[in-house]
Design a protein around this motif. Structure first.
Motif, PDB file in Angstrom:
ATOM      1  N   VAL A 188      28.653 -60.207 -12.019  1.00  0.00           N
ATOM      2  CA  VAL A 188      27.531 -59.434 -11.487  1.00  0.00           C
ATOM      3  C   VAL A 188      27.616 -58.038 -12.091  1.00  0.00           C
ATOM      4  CG1 VAL A 188      26.426 -58.498  -9.433  1.00  0.00           C
ATOM      5  CG2 VAL A 188      27.547 -60.732  -9.319  1.00  0.00           C
ATOM      6  N   GLU A 189      26.534 -57.617 -12.727  1.00  0.00           N
ATOM      7  CA  GLU A 189      26.475 -56.310 -13.379  1.00  0.00           C
ATOM      8  C   GLU A 189      25.337 -55.500 -12.757  1.00  0.00           C
ATOM      9  OE1 GLU A 189      25.483 -54.581 -17.855  1.00  0.00           O
ATOM     10  OE2 GLU A 189      25.619 -56.742 -17.527  1.00  0.00           O
ATOM     11  N   VAL A 190      25.615 -54.279 -12.337  1.00  0.00           N
ATOM     12  CA  VAL A 190      24.576 -53.388 -11.806  1.00  0.00           C
ATOM     13  C   VAL A 190      23.872 -52.738 -12.989  1.00  0.00           C
ATOM     14  CG1 VAL A 190      24.097 -51.326 -10.438  1.00  0.00           C
ATOM     15  CG2 VAL A 190      25.809 -52.979  -9.649  1.00  0.00           C
ATOM     16  N   LEU A 191      22.562 -52.961 -13.096  1.00  0.00           N
ATOM     17  CA  LEU A 191      21.763 -52.392 -14.177  1.00  0.00           C
ATOM     18  C   LEU A 191      21.145 -51.062 -13.773  1.00  0.00           C
ATOM     19  CD1 LEU A 191      19.921 -55.608 -15.421  1.00  0.00           C
ATOM     20  CD2 LEU A 191      22.038 -54.590 -16.300  1.00  0.00           C
ATOM     21  N   SER A 192      20.811 -50.936 -12.483  1.00  0.00           N
ATOM     22  CA  SER A 192      20.209 -49.697 -11.986  1.00  0.00           C
ATOM     23  C   SER A 192      20.450 -49.600 -10.491  1.00  0.00           C
ATOM     24  CB  SER A 192      18.705 -49.686 -12.275  1.00  0.00           C
ATOM     25  OG  SER A 192      18.106 -48.544 -11.700  1.00  0.00           O
ATOM     26  N   TYR A 212      15.960 -48.638  -5.938  1.00  0.00           N
ATOM     27  CA  TYR A 212      16.619 -49.763  -5.279  1.00  0.00           C
ATOM     28  C   TYR A 212      17.684 -50.289  -6.227  1.00  0.00           C
ATOM     29  CZ  TYR A 212      12.732 -49.338  -2.062  1.00  0.00           C
ATOM     30  OH  TYR A 212      11.824 -48.857  -1.159  1.00  0.00           O
ATOM     31  N   LEU A 213      18.221 -51.467  -5.960  1.00  0.00           N
ATOM     32  CA  LEU A 213      19.354 -51.985  -6.724  1.00  0.00           C
ATOM     33  C   LEU A 213      18.920 -53.143  -7.616  1.00  0.00           C
ATOM     34  CD1 LEU A 213      22.442 -51.809  -7.122  1.00  0.00           C
ATOM     35  CD2 LEU A 213      22.677 -53.410  -5.223  1.00  0.00           C
ATOM     36  N   LEU A 214      19.123 -52.987  -8.920  1.00  0.00           N
ATOM     37  CA  LEU A 214      18.807 -54.030  -9.895  1.00  0.00           C
ATOM     38  C   LEU A 214      20.119 -54.562 -10.459  1.00  0.00           C
ATOM     39  CD1 LEU A 214      16.741 -55.628 -11.622  1.00  0.00           C
ATOM     40  CD2 LEU A 214      16.802 -53.713 -13.249  1.00  0.00           C
ATOM     41  N   LYS A 215      20.341 -55.878 -10.327  1.00  0.00           N
ATOM     42  CA  LYS A 215      21.572 -56.511 -10.798  1.00  0.00           C
ATOM     43  C   LYS A 215      21.237 -57.629 -11.784  1.00  0.00           C
ATOM     44  CE  LYS A 215      24.056 -56.092  -6.397  1.00  0.00           C
ATOM     45  NZ  LYS A 215      24.712 -56.881  -5.331  1.00  0.00           N
ATOM     46  N   THR A 226      18.064 -59.621 -10.424  1.00  0.00           N
ATOM     47  CA  THR A 226      17.518 -59.575  -9.068  1.00  0.00           C
ATOM     48  C   THR A 226      17.348 -58.126  -8.646  1.00  0.00           C
ATOM     49  OG1 THR A 226      19.739 -59.759  -8.126  1.00  0.00           O
ATOM     50  CG2 THR A 226      18.448 -61.789  -8.304  1.00  0.00           C
ATOM     51  N   TYR A 227      16.253 -57.882  -7.961  1.00  0.00           N
ATOM     52  CA  TYR A 227      15.925 -56.552  -7.462  1.00  0.00           C
ATOM     53  C   TYR A 227      16.101 -56.580  -5.953  1.00  0.00           C
ATOM     54  CZ  TYR A 227      13.383 -52.086  -7.622  1.00  0.00           C
ATOM     55  OH  TYR A 227      13.021 -50.774  -7.560  1.00  0.00           O
ATOM     56  N   ASP A 228      17.067 -55.799  -5.461  1.00  0.00           N
ATOM     57  CA  ASP A 228      17.376 -55.789  -4.033  1.00  0.00           C
ATOM     58  C   ASP A 228      16.855 -54.504  -3.413  1.00  0.00           C
ATOM     59  OD1 ASP A 228      18.402 -55.905  -1.488  1.00  0.00           O
ATOM     60  OD2 ASP A 228      20.462 -56.261  -2.107  1.00  0.00           O
ATOM     61  N   ARG A 229      15.826 -54.641  -2.598  1.00  0.00           N
ATOM     62  CA  ARG A 229      15.251 -53.478  -1.929  1.00  0.00           C
ATOM     63  C   ARG A 229      15.409 -53.578  -0.419  1.00  0.00           C
ATOM     64  NH1 ARG A 229       9.939 -54.098  -0.295  1.00  0.00           N
ATOM     65  NH2 ARG A 229       9.587 -51.928  -0.740  1.00  0.00           N
ATOM     66  N   GLY A 230      16.162 -54.582   0.044  1.00  0.00           N
ATOM     67  CA  GLY A 230      16.329 -54.774   1.477  1.00  0.00           C
ATOM     68  C   GLY A 230      15.208 -55.627   2.040  1.00  0.00           C
ATOM     69  N   ASN A 231      15.349 -56.023   3.282  1.00  0.00           N
ATOM     70  CA  ASN A 231      14.330 -56.823   3.964  1.00  0.00           C
ATOM     71  C   ASN A 231      13.349 -55.913   4.676  1.00  0.00           C
ATOM     72  OD1 ASN A 231      15.542 -59.201   3.096  1.00  0.00           O
ATOM     73  ND2 ASN A 231      16.897 -59.268   4.863  1.00  0.00           N
ATOM     74  N   SER A 289       8.720 -62.836  -3.254  1.00  0.00           N
ATOM     75  CA  SER A 289       8.754 -63.037  -4.699  1.00  0.00           C
ATOM     76  C   SER A 289      10.148 -63.524  -5.091  1.00  0.00           C
ATOM     77  CB  SER A 289       8.406 -61.727  -5.420  1.00  0.00           C
ATOM     78  OG  SER A 289       8.260 -61.951  -6.797  1.00  0.00           O
ATOM     79  N   PRO A 290      10.495 -64.768  -4.690  1.00  0.00           N
ATOM     80  CA  PRO A 290      11.876 -65.233  -4.783  1.00  0.00           C
ATOM     81  C   PRO A 290      12.410 -65.445  -6.195  1.00  0.00           C
ATOM     82  CG  PRO A 290      10.443 -67.022  -4.107  1.00  0.00           C
ATOM     83  CD  PRO A 290       9.603 -65.774  -4.103  1.00  0.00           C
ATOM     84  N   GLY A 291      11.578 -65.338  -7.200  1.00  0.00           N
ATOM     85  CA  GLY A 291      12.066 -65.471  -8.564  1.00  0.00           C
ATOM     86  C   GLY A 291      12.868 -64.274  -9.038  1.00  0.00           C
ATOM     87  N   SER A 292      12.670 -63.109  -8.377  1.00  0.00           N
ATOM     88  CA  SER A 292      13.377 -61.916  -8.840  1.00  0.00           C
ATOM     89  C   SER A 292      13.699 -60.900  -7.747  1.00  0.00           C
ATOM     90  CB  SER A 292      12.570 -61.215  -9.932  1.00  0.00           C
ATOM     91  OG  SER A 292      11.303 -60.842  -9.425  1.00  0.00           O
ATOM     92  N   VAL A 293      13.051 -60.977  -6.603  1.00  0.00           N
ATOM     93  CA  VAL A 293      13.233 -59.976  -5.546  1.00  0.00           C
ATOM     94  C   VAL A 293      13.906 -60.637  -4.347  1.00  0.00           C
ATOM     95  CG1 VAL A 293      12.057 -58.318  -4.034  1.00  0.00           C
ATOM     96  CG2 VAL A 293      11.203 -58.720  -6.351  1.00  0.00           C
ATOM     97  N   THR A 294      14.927 -59.965  -3.796  1.00  0.00           N
ATOM     98  CA  THR A 294      15.702 -60.553  -2.695  1.00  0.00           C
ATOM     99  C   THR A 294      15.036 -60.391  -1.336  1.00  0.00           C
ATOM    100  OG1 THR A 294      16.947 -58.497  -2.352  1.00  0.00           O
ATOM    101  CG2 THR A 294      17.873 -60.104  -3.908  1.00  0.00           C
ATOM    102  N   GLU A 295      14.003 -59.574  -1.226  1.00  0.00           N
ATOM    103  CA  GLU A 295      13.403 -59.226   0.065  1.00  0.00           C
ATOM    104  C   GLU A 295      12.863 -60.431   0.843  1.00  0.00           C
ATOM    105  OE1 GLU A 295      10.074 -56.138   1.779  1.00  0.00           O
ATOM    106  OE2 GLU A 295       9.685 -57.103  -0.133  1.00  0.00           O
TER     107      GLU A 295
END
Length: 196
Positions: free
Chosen positions: A11-15, A19-22, A42-47, A121-127
């Protein structure tokens, strides 16, 4: 929740700015039993949570209009008509949606009812988004709303007849997925066919 068909390799943090892009490298066992190495960002912005305020007697709903920079492209002016929404930020979905609706619309709501939760948007966003409905009356408005200026919010509050809101979907004036889902839910389960 572990899944025996998935093995995380890296797992690599890109940004980690807004929010958090991994970027994750993982092995995935396909249905035929063959293992395949894949990479996904994956873009993690929380729920989050969203709510449709409705008034059965008036046959109306409360919507908001605000500027959304990611939509400001491809000929769109960036202004979306939406249901109030916000990130949970460690609060329960019920608590957060009450706070968000007051901040964005000025309305205080009593009972809120959860109708479903969805990965938007489950292809790329964790929300995962929690969807609510709640009744409002004119005297429930305790403030102006308008959002949080420190967060860059500049929100217009709109009271719209349900039939007009549904027409706004058909005419492309409402193009926000969560809002369309809640308006269709309202038409099917809250307002019924009713007068046009």
């Amino acid at each position: 929740m572990e899944n025996e068909r998935v093995r995380i390799r890296n797992v690599e943090v890109l940004s980690d700015d807004w929010y958090l892009l991994k970027k994750t490298t993982f092995d995935y066992r396909r249905a035929d039993g063959v293992w395949q190495t894949l990479n996904r960002e994956t873009y993690d912005r929380g729920n989050g949570a969203t709510i449709l305020l409705y008034n059965l007697q008036k046959r109306s709903v409360i919507l908001i209009r605000q500027f959304r920079f990611p939509t400001y492209r491809d000929g769109h002016d960036g202004f979306l008509v939406e249901t109030p929404a916000g990130l949970l930020d460690n609060a329960s979905p019920e608590q957060r949606i009450r706070e968000e609706v007051a901040e964005e619309t000025g309305y205080r709501v009593g009972e809120v009812r959860k109708v479903f939760e969805v990965f938007m948007s489950p292809g790329s966003v964790t929300e995962k988004l929690h969807f609510f409905v709640g009744e409002y009356a004119g005297d429930d408005r305790a403030g102006e709303g308008g959002g949080n200026v420190a967060e860059g919010e500049d929100i217009e509050v709109m009271e719209v007849p349900i039939q007009q809101a549904l027409m706004m979907i058909a005419e492309g004036e409402i193009a926000d997925g969560k809002t369309i889902m809640l308006l269709q839910y309202a038409q099917l389960h809250l307002f019924g066919a009713g007068p046009n």
